[in-house]
Design a protein around this motif. Structure first.
Motif, PDB file in Angstrom:
ATOM      1  N   GLU A 157     -26.453   0.774  62.857  1.00 33.86           N
ATOM      2  CA  GLU A 157     -26.155   0.638  64.287  1.00 33.86           C
ATOM      3  C   GLU A 157     -24.801   1.281  64.606  1.00 33.86           C
ATOM      4  OE1 GLU A 157     -27.549  -0.388  66.952  1.00 33.86           O
ATOM      5  OE2 GLU A 157     -29.202  -1.734  66.445  1.00 33.86           O
ATOM      6  N   PRO A 158     -24.759   2.228  65.567  1.00 31.47           N
ATOM      7  CA  PRO A 158     -23.484   2.882  65.902  1.00 31.47           C
ATOM      8  C   PRO A 158     -22.392   1.904  66.314  1.00 31.47           C
ATOM      9  CG  PRO A 158     -25.331   4.071  66.869  1.00 31.47           C
ATOM     10  CD  PRO A 158     -25.899   2.803  66.307  1.00 31.47           C
ATOM     11  N   GLY A 159     -22.786   0.774  66.896  1.00 31.36           N
ATOM     12  CA  GLY A 159     -21.793  -0.208  67.329  1.00 31.36           C
ATOM     13  C   GLY A 159     -21.248  -1.079  66.214  1.00 31.36           C
ATOM     14  N   LEU A 160     -21.751  -0.890  64.985  1.00 26.57           N
ATOM     15  CA  LEU A 160     -21.299  -1.720  63.861  1.00 26.57           C
ATOM     16  C   LEU A 160     -20.740  -0.921  62.684  1.00 26.57           C
ATOM     17  CD1 LEU A 160     -24.162  -4.402  63.721  1.00 26.57           C
ATOM     18  CD2 LEU A 160     -21.870  -4.673  64.682  1.00 26.57           C
ATOM     19  N   ILE A 161     -21.154   0.334  62.512  1.00 23.95           N
ATOM     20  CA  ILE A 161     -20.790   1.041  61.276  1.00 23.95           C
ATOM     21  C   ILE A 161     -19.296   1.284  61.147  1.00 23.95           C
ATOM     22  CG2 ILE A 161     -23.046   2.094  60.962  1.00 23.95           C
ATOM     23  CD1 ILE A 161     -22.004   4.646  62.159  1.00 23.95           C
ATOM     24  N   GLN A 162     -18.582   1.297  62.257  1.00 27.60           N
ATOM     25  CA  GLN A 162     -17.126   1.460  62.204  1.00 27.60           C
ATOM     26  C   GLN A 162     -16.393   0.123  62.262  1.00 27.60           C
ATOM     27  OE1 GLN A 162     -15.696   4.323  61.718  1.00 27.60           O
ATOM     28  NE2 GLN A 162     -17.248   5.843  62.215  1.00 27.60           N
ATOM     29  N   ARG A 163     -17.153  -0.984  62.183  1.00 32.73           N
ATOM     30  CA  ARG A 163     -16.551  -2.302  62.392  1.00 32.73           C
ATOM     31  C   ARG A 163     -16.891  -3.295  61.273  1.00 32.73           C
ATOM     32  NH1 ARG A 163     -18.531  -4.318  67.967  1.00 32.73           N
ATOM     33  NH2 ARG A 163     -16.662  -5.635  67.916  1.00 32.73           N
ATOM     34  N   PRO A 164     -16.720  -2.922  60.010  1.00 29.89           N
ATOM     35  CA  PRO A 164     -17.021  -3.886  58.945  1.00 29.89           C
ATOM     36  C   PRO A 164     -16.147  -5.134  59.017  1.00 29.89           C
ATOM     37  CG  PRO A 164     -15.871  -1.979  58.061  1.00 29.89           C
ATOM     38  CD  PRO A 164     -16.258  -1.630  59.464  1.00 29.89           C
ATOM     39  N   ALA A 165     -14.897  -4.983  59.453  1.00 28.44           N
ATOM     40  CA  ALA A 165     -14.004  -6.148  59.557  1.00 28.44           C
ATOM     41  C   ALA A 165     -14.536  -7.132  60.601  1.00 28.44           C
ATOM     42  CB  ALA A 165     -12.587  -5.711  59.902  1.00 28.44           C
ATOM     43  N   GLN A 206     -20.587   0.522  52.899  1.00 28.88           N
ATOM     44  CA  GLN A 206     -19.747  -0.645  53.173  1.00 28.88           C
ATOM     45  C   GLN A 206     -20.604  -1.901  53.034  1.00 28.88           C
ATOM     46  OE1 GLN A 206     -17.034   0.652  56.775  1.00 28.88           O
ATOM     47  NE2 GLN A 206     -19.095   1.445  57.062  1.00 28.88           N
ATOM     48  N   LEU A 207     -20.132  -2.849  52.260  1.00 28.64           N
ATOM     49  CA  LEU A 207     -20.905  -4.049  51.950  1.00 28.64           C
ATOM     50  C   LEU A 207     -20.202  -5.273  52.527  1.00 28.64           C
ATOM     51  CD1 LEU A 207     -23.502  -4.685  50.384  1.00 28.64           C
ATOM     52  CD2 LEU A 207     -22.088  -5.160  48.391  1.00 28.64           C
TER      53      LEU A 207
END
Length: 216
Positions: A157-165, A206-207
């Protein structure tokens, strides 16, 4: 009846054109597309499990191979050097309404913006569905001597892949229900630099662990 040509009979260019023409066009970096859909499913699942192992263990994996399983077992099993086996069920966290929206060529591109509660609800729904499947297969899982069951929620999801934190904070803030068919669960996000599934220059996926109560 029209029969699709097996992938191994297609030229490389034809394989690429087939994949491009059948791509869904939204959050699909983990997809594997070829005319043989059953083979594509196994290739996709094994690739995701391999990404998971690399993200978790880097270059020190205890597993010597990944094998696909037949229903009702989990999708794959990880096998270590002395034959111990772990079952891995693969599922996707994706907004189906965004897939449908972006399929329409007349629509401008959109992606889902997840709130914390939205992410938690989506993850809980996928885990609940998989837990029901795994509980129904409990006798077969025991007979196969699978030591534990892991569920991987792969997500592009584009809205999540940059937001693992953000994802880690969301999962740590919520007590999930007890899933008696699942021992561990993880959200698997692609490397933010990864452009396609076979981008060997990209870093590890990213896990994000999803904390679950201990099974009863």
């Amino acid at each position: 009846m029209h029969e699709e040509t097996p992938t191994n009979c297609l030229s490389l260019n034809d394989q690429v054109m087939y994949a491009l023409s059948h791509a869904r066009g939204y959050a699909d970096i983990f997809d594997w597309i070829e005319p043989d859909r059953e083979r594509a499913k196994h290739v996709k699942e094994q690739g995701i499990v391999d990404d998971f192992v690399q993200a978790l263990h880097r270059d020190a994996s205890p597993y010597v191979r990944i094998e696909s399983c037949e229903p009702p077992l989990p999708d794959c099993q990880l096998i270590d050097a002395i034959g111990r086996k772990i079952g891995v069920e693969v599922t996707e966290l994706v907004a189906e309404d965004m897939i449908k929206w972006n399929k329409r060529k007349s629509n401008s591109y959109r992606f889902k913006e997840y709130s914390r509660d939205g992410l938690l609800i989506a993850a809980a729904e996928r885990l609940t569905t998989k837990n029901e499947k795994l509980q129904a297969a409990r006798a077969t899982i025991i007979a196969e001597h699978l030591e534990k069951i892991i569920v991987i929620l792969h997500c592009d999801e584009p809205g999540l892949i940059q937001r693992p934190a953000f994802c880690r904070e969301a999962f740590s803030s919520r007590n999930f229900p007890r899933f008696n068919g699942i021992d561990e669960a993880y959200l698997l996000l692609p490397c933010p630099r990864k452009k396609h599934w076979h981008d060997t220059e990209a870093e590890f996926c990213q896990l994000v662990p999803i904390l679950l109560p201990v099974k009863s």
